[in-house]
Scaffold this active site. Sequence first.
Site, short mmCIF file in Angstrom:
data_model
loop_
_atom_site.label_atom_id
_atom_site.label_comp_id
_atom_site.label_asym_id
_atom_site.label_seq_id
_atom_site.Cartn_x
_atom_site.Cartn_y
_atom_site.Cartn_z
N ASP A 10 0.87 -1.19 0.00
CA ASP A 10 0.00 0.00 0.00
C ASP A 10 0.90 1.24 0.00
OD1 ASP A 10 -2.34 1.61 0.14
OD2 ASP A 10 -2.24 1.68 2.32
N SER A 11 0.27 2.40 -0.17
CA SER A 11 1.03 3.64 -0.09
C SER A 11 1.36 3.98 1.37
CB SER A 11 0.20 4.78 -0.69
OG SER A 11 -1.05 4.85 -0.01
N TYR A 42 -0.98 8.30 -2.63
CA TYR A 42 -1.08 7.97 -4.05
C TYR A 42 -2.24 8.73 -4.71
CZ TYR A 42 2.40 4.21 -4.41
OH TYR A 42 3.56 3.48 -4.49
N CYS A 74 -4.39 -1.47 -2.03
CA CYS A 74 -4.59 -0.04 -2.24
C CYS A 74 -5.51 0.12 -3.44
CB CYS A 74 -3.24 0.62 -2.52
SG CYS A 74 -3.35 2.37 -2.94
N ASN A 75 -6.68 0.68 -3.21
CA ASN A 75 -7.63 0.88 -4.32
C ASN A 75 -7.07 1.84 -5.36
OD1 ASN A 75 -10.65 -0.14 -3.33
ND2 ASN A 75 -9.32 0.40 -1.64
N THR A 76 -6.43 2.91 -4.87
CA THR A 76 -5.93 3.95 -5.77
C THR A 76 -4.91 3.38 -6.74
OG1 THR A 76 -6.25 5.46 -3.91
CG2 THR A 76 -5.03 6.31 -5.78
N GLU A 152 -3.33 8.37 8.79
CA GLU A 152 -1.89 8.14 9.00
C GLU A 152 -1.43 8.85 10.28
OE1 GLU A 152 0.68 6.59 6.88
OE2 GLU A 152 -0.99 5.70 5.75
N CYS A 184 -11.33 2.65 0.11
CA CYS A 184 -9.91 2.93 0.37
C CYS A 184 -9.54 2.06 1.56
CB CYS A 184 -9.73 4.41 0.69
SG CYS A 184 -8.10 4.80 1.39
N THR A 185 -8.41 1.40 1.49
CA THR A 185 -8.08 0.42 2.53
C THR A 185 -7.76 1.08 3.88
OG1 THR A 185 -5.81 0.40 1.71
CG2 THR A 185 -7.31 -1.34 0.92
N HIS A 186 -7.52 2.39 3.87
CA HIS A 186 -7.31 3.08 5.16
C HIS A 186 -8.61 3.12 5.98
CE1 HIS A 186 -3.55 4.59 3.43
NE2 HIS A 186 -3.24 5.13 4.59
N1 DGL Z 1 -4.98 2.90 0.98
C1 DGL Z 1 -5.01 3.60 -0.27
C2 DGL Z 1 -6.26 3.23 -1.06
O1 DGL Z 1 -6.85 2.19 -0.80
C3 DGL Z 1 -4.75 5.05 0.00
C4 DGL Z 1 -4.49 5.87 -1.19
C5 DGL Z 1 -3.57 7.05 -1.06
O2 DGL Z 1 -2.40 6.87 -0.75
O3 DGL Z 1 -4.03 8.16 -1.43
O4 DGL Z 1 -6.66 3.88 -1.97
#
Ligand code: DGL
Length: 281
Positions: A10-11, A42, A74-76, A152, A184-186
Site C-alpha cells: 500500500d502507499s 497515491y 490499495c484501491n488507488t 496516517e 480505500c483500505t485506510h
Molecule cells: N490505501 C489507499 C487506497 O486504498 C490510499 C491511497 C492514497 O495513498 O491516497 O486507496
Amino acid sequence: MTSPRVLVFDSGIGGLSIAGCIHRALPSVRLVYLADSAGFPYGGQSEAVVVDRSRTLIRQALEDFPCDVVVVACNTASTVVLPALRSMTNIPVIGVVPAIKPAAGVSLNRRIGILATPATVARPYLAGLIDDFASDCLVERIGLPDLVCWIEGQVCGETLPSEALSEGLQPFRDTGVDTVVLGCTHYPLVAPLLKELLPEVKFWVDSGDAIARRVIWLLEQGGYEPDDQAAPERQMPFEQVLFTGRLPAGLEKYLEELGLPAGQLLGNWPAEGRIRSAGSA
Ligand code: DGL
C-alpha cells in the site's frame, strides 16, 4: 512445508486492514508489508507515477523476499497498476477495488455511497464497476482528500478531526444512502468512527474478507494446506514491515494494537541507490 509468504503493498498503513483479514483467515502465513510512504498519498500522484513506483518497489520486494502471492492493498493503485504488475511477474497478483457488487447485493433502498480517495472516485475503473454492477442504484461518491492523511496521523497519536470528517460525509445523509462502500483500505481502520458519524447507514462494505478468501484459494491452488491448528497468538503476523520513508513514530505500538506485531520494521527501504527501474533488465 514452509508456510507461504504473502506481500501486502500500500502507499501507507491502509493495507494493514487487508493484512489483518489475511492474518485472521490464515494465521500461519508469513506476511511482508510494504508501504510506499515516501510516495504517499497515491491519491495525489499521477497515474504514471503510481504505476512506476508500485512496479519498481514490488519488483524489488519480491527479489528480497520471494513471495507466493502479491496483494496490492490499495484501491488507488489497483485501479491503474494491475495489468503492468501481472505482465511483470508470474506470481499471482490480487488487487483491491471498491466492493460495488456486494454493496448492490445488500442495499435495500438502492442508494449507495462510495467513500474513496479523490483519485479513485474519478477513475474510469470505478465508473465501469458502477455500470456493471450497480446501474439500478443511485450512487453518491465522496472523495475526501484529507482523510488518508488524518488516518496516517493517528499512528503518531494525532487526533482525527471528526467534525470536519462529519461535514465531508454530509452528501451521504442528503442522499439517504443505506449502504456505504469503504473504497480505500485506510478507512476500515476508522470504521467505528464512521459508523458513529453515520448511524442511519445499515450496511458497510469493504473488500478485506473477500481478499483473504482469494488469497486462500490461490495458495490452495499452489498446493498449500492451511494449518487450522496454528493459533493466531502463536504467530508473528508480519515477518517484515518495510516503509520507503521514515518509520512513523508509534508504528510499533499501533501494529500491536491491531494485533499485527512485526518481526522487523525497516524505514527508508530500500537503501538509497538500490532502487532500479521496473523497466530495466
Ligand atoms: N490505501 C489507499 C487506497 O486504498 C490510499 C491511497 C492514497 O495513498 O491516497 O486507496
